[in-house]
Design a protein around this motif. Structure first.
Motif, short mmCIF file in Angstrom:
data_model
loop_
_atom_site.label_atom_id
_atom_site.label_comp_id
_atom_site.label_asym_id
_atom_site.label_seq_id
_atom_site.Cartn_x
_atom_site.Cartn_y
_atom_site.Cartn_z
N ALA A 76 8.41 -2.04 0.89
CA ALA A 76 8.54 -1.60 2.36
C ALA A 76 8.16 -0.12 2.51
CB ALA A 76 9.69 -1.95 2.67
N LEU A 77 8.59 0.72 1.24
CA LEU A 77 8.13 2.05 1.34
C LEU A 77 6.84 2.73 0.83
CD1 LEU A 77 11.82 3.30 0.50
CD2 LEU A 77 10.79 2.94 2.78
N VAL A 78 6.39 1.81 -0.14
CA VAL A 78 5.42 2.35 -1.21
C VAL A 78 4.07 1.21 -0.84
CG1 VAL A 78 4.49 2.97 -3.32
CG2 VAL A 78 6.72 3.86 -2.59
N GLU A 79 3.09 1.71 -0.67
CA GLU A 79 1.86 0.69 -0.98
C GLU A 79 1.48 0.70 -2.27
OE1 GLU A 79 0.37 -1.86 -0.30
OE2 GLU A 79 -1.33 -1.56 1.38
N SER A 80 0.88 -0.39 -2.46
CA SER A 80 0.22 -0.70 -4.04
C SER A 80 -1.04 -0.04 -4.14
CB SER A 80 0.25 -2.10 -4.33
OG SER A 80 -0.82 -2.82 -3.49
N SER A 81 -1.53 0.31 -5.37
CA SER A 81 -2.89 0.92 -5.58
C SER A 81 -3.96 0.02 -5.26
CB SER A 81 -3.03 1.24 -7.05
OG SER A 81 -4.30 1.52 -7.42
N ASP A 82 -4.99 0.37 -4.65
CA ASP A 82 -6.20 -0.31 -4.48
C ASP A 82 -6.58 -0.94 -5.34
OD1 ASP A 82 -7.27 2.11 -5.50
OD2 ASP A 82 -9.01 1.71 -4.47
N VAL A 83 -6.33 -0.62 -6.84
CA VAL A 83 -6.92 -1.25 -8.06
C VAL A 83 -6.14 -2.60 -8.22
CG1 VAL A 83 -6.98 -1.12 -10.55
CG2 VAL A 83 -7.28 1.01 -9.10
N TYR A 84 -4.84 -2.52 -7.97
CA TYR A 84 -3.78 -3.75 -7.79
C TYR A 84 -4.47 -4.65 -6.76
CZ TYR A 84 0.08 -6.64 -7.45
OH TYR A 84 0.97 -7.87 -7.31
N ARG A 85 -4.60 -4.05 -5.59
CA ARG A 85 -4.71 -4.89 -4.24
C ARG A 85 -6.21 -5.61 -4.33
NH1 ARG A 85 -5.17 -1.51 0.18
NH2 ARG A 85 -5.02 0.38 -1.28
N VAL A 86 -6.98 -4.89 -5.02
CA VAL A 86 -8.50 -5.56 -4.63
C VAL A 86 -8.63 -6.95 -5.58
CG1 VAL A 86 -9.33 -4.64 -7.27
CG2 VAL A 86 -10.88 -4.86 -5.11
N GLY A 87 -7.58 -7.18 -6.64
CA GLY A 87 -7.56 -8.48 -7.28
C GLY A 87 -6.67 -9.73 -6.56
N ARG A 88 -6.12 -9.28 -5.52
CA ARG A 88 -5.23 -10.18 -4.93
C ARG A 88 -5.98 -11.14 -3.59
NH1 ARG A 88 -3.27 -9.44 -9.13
NH2 ARG A 88 -1.09 -9.08 -9.42
N GLN A 89 -5.68 -12.34 -3.53
CA GLN A 89 -6.13 -13.19 -2.50
C GLN A 89 -7.75 -12.97 -2.25
OE1 GLN A 89 -2.97 -11.06 -1.89
NE2 GLN A 89 -2.40 -13.06 -2.92
N GLN A 90 -8.60 -12.93 -3.39
CA GLN A 90 -9.83 -12.58 -3.09
C GLN A 90 -10.58 -13.75 -2.55
OE1 GLN A 90 -12.21 -10.77 -6.44
NE2 GLN A 90 -10.54 -11.04 -7.79
N ALA A 91 -10.43 -15.02 -2.73
CA ALA A 91 -10.99 -16.12 -1.74
C ALA A 91 -10.88 -15.87 -0.41
CB ALA A 91 -10.55 -17.25 -2.31
N GLU A 92 -9.39 -15.54 -0.25
CA GLU A 92 -8.93 -15.72 1.23
C GLU A 92 -9.84 -14.04 1.92
OE1 GLU A 92 -7.05 -16.07 -1.28
OE2 GLU A 92 -5.89 -17.63 -1.01
N LYS A 93 -9.65 -13.19 1.24
CA LYS A 93 -10.47 -11.84 1.89
C LYS A 93 -11.82 -12.12 2.10
CE LYS A 93 -7.17 -8.87 -0.29
NZ LYS A 93 -6.70 -7.66 -1.30
N GLU A 94 -12.56 -12.92 1.12
CA GLU A 94 -13.99 -13.23 1.34
C GLU A 94 -14.05 -14.07 2.54
OE1 GLU A 94 -18.08 -13.56 0.43
OE2 GLU A 94 -16.45 -11.91 -0.09
N ALA A 95 -13.35 -15.10 2.69
CA ALA A 95 -13.47 -15.91 3.97
C ALA A 95 -13.35 -15.25 5.03
CB ALA A 95 -12.48 -17.12 3.76
N MET A 96 -12.27 -14.35 5.25
CA MET A 96 -12.05 -13.43 6.49
C MET A 96 -13.17 -12.84 6.50
SD MET A 96 -7.97 -12.89 6.38
CE MET A 96 -8.08 -11.58 4.83
N ALA A 97 -13.76 -12.18 5.77
CA ALA A 97 -14.96 -11.06 5.78
C ALA A 97 -16.16 -11.94 6.42
CB ALA A 97 -15.32 -10.47 4.44
N ILE A 98 -16.34 -13.09 5.84
CA ILE A 98 -17.54 -14.04 6.39
C ILE A 98 -17.03 -14.20 7.88
CG2 ILE A 98 -18.74 -16.05 6.31
CD1 ILE A 98 -18.15 -15.98 3.24
N ALA A 99 -15.90 -14.35 8.18
CA ALA A 99 -15.76 -14.75 9.55
C ALA A 99 -15.98 -13.31 10.58
CB ALA A 99 -14.25 -15.31 9.72
N ALA A 100 -15.49 -12.27 9.95
CA ALA A 100 -15.66 -10.93 10.77
C ALA A 100 -17.14 -10.58 10.87
CB ALA A 100 -15.01 -9.98 9.96
N MET A 101 -18.08 -11.12 10.03
CA MET A 101 -19.39 -10.86 10.15
C MET A 101 -19.87 -11.04 11.64
SD MET A 101 -20.68 -8.85 7.88
CE MET A 101 -22.44 -9.06 8.38
N GLU A 102 -19.18 -12.41 12.06
CA GLU A 102 -19.80 -13.05 13.53
C GLU A 102 -19.38 -11.80 14.58
OE1 GLU A 102 -17.62 -16.68 14.36
OE2 GLU A 102 -17.92 -17.24 12.29
#
Length: 271
Positions: free
Chosen positions: A74-100
């Motif tokens: 709640a106080l500290v965000e994780s590094s982008d190095v860590y976050r980039v490997g999380r929920q990759q399939a979900e993020k890809e699906a959302m990105a494709i949807a956002a392209m609309e």
């Protein structure tokens, strides 16, 4: 045949390799106690502390009360190095949807979230575009891409998110007017986006105000997290894109509150 000392790893090389292994282990586990790290890598607790101090300075891990962590709190965000490997399939699906919601000729703002980075491989389908960002990773990835005019925002550089933030960044954003802003958030509490750092909140609010249309990407994990600082209500976004595994109760609650929810369908598995 002459022997070569270069074949023997130096102390600095060994330290670098060990720190890389430690960061990978903590990122895989999410968090590890310092005693566990010492035992796993057969090093002293003092050495672990020194390694973690350096990794923390580089924004890769956090050290608190005898625990090294890569995941956010709640106080500290994780590094982008860590976050980039999380929920990759979900993020890809959302990105494709956002392209609309992106049209050729637009000026679009992308924040420092790892979710928006999944847009980058698809942007060539909507060129010409002007991309405005404070994220060094995005600047590097889009550098030289045909049909993309890039505006890089300056300011104070924050290593943990590979982005520029602060007063200079906010002032530069205020002088721009974009067609679209795509962002993500650390947490959603009471249907309000939250983040752990005020610097990030200030920058994202400025980006939000500078765009005529705003799209939020929020995978299902955002609804289970908490962060300290309130940022923007979901109802203020033109579109909130969620992944298909988001709990129905969250979707129905948002829809009942008048939020325009777009459910991204997960791409079919490659056979």
């Amino acid at each position: 045949m002459s022997s070569s000392s270069s074949a023997v790893p130096s102390r600095a090389d060994r330290q670098q390799s060990r720190q890389l292994a430690i960061s990978e282990a903590v990122m895989a586990a999410g968090s590890m106690r310092i005693e566990q790290i010492a035992e796993r890598f057969d090093i002293s607790v003092m050495t672990v502390h020194r390694d973690l101090d350096e990794l923390e300075d580089r924004g890769l891990l956090r050290k608190s009360r005898g625990v090294a962590t890569a995941s956010s709190t709640a106080l500290v965000e994780s590094s982008d190095v860590y976050r980039v490997g999380r929920q990759q399939a979900e993020k890809e699906a959302m990105a494709i949807a956002a392209m609309e919601f992106i049209e050729p000729g637009q000026a679009i703002i992308l924040d420092d979230s790892t979710s928006t980075m999944h847009l980058l491989p698809h942007l060539h389908t909507k060129t010409p575009l002007t991309v405005i960002t404070n994220t060094l990773t995005i600047m590097n990835d889009l550098r030289g891409m045909r049909g993309i005019e890039m505006i890089g925002l300056g300011g104070e550089y924050y290593n943990w998110c590979s982005a520029f933030m602060g007063r200079i960044t906010v002032r530069e954003i205020a002088e721009l007017r974009a067609d679209l802003f795509v962002m993500s958030t650390s947490a959603i509490v009471d249907d309000i986006t939250f983040h752990q750092t005020l610097e990030t909140v200030d920058v994202k609010r400025a980006m939000f105000e500078s765009a005529s249309k705003r799209v939020l990407l929020a995978d299902r994990t955002k609804f289970d997290k908490r962060a300290l600082h309130a940022m923007l209500p979901l109802a203020d976004f033109d579109v909130v894109v969620v992944d298909a595994a988001t709990e129905r109760r969250h979707i129905e609650r948002m829809q009942d509150a008048g939020v325009n929810v777009h459910i991204a369908r997960r791409p079919a598995a490659v056979r």
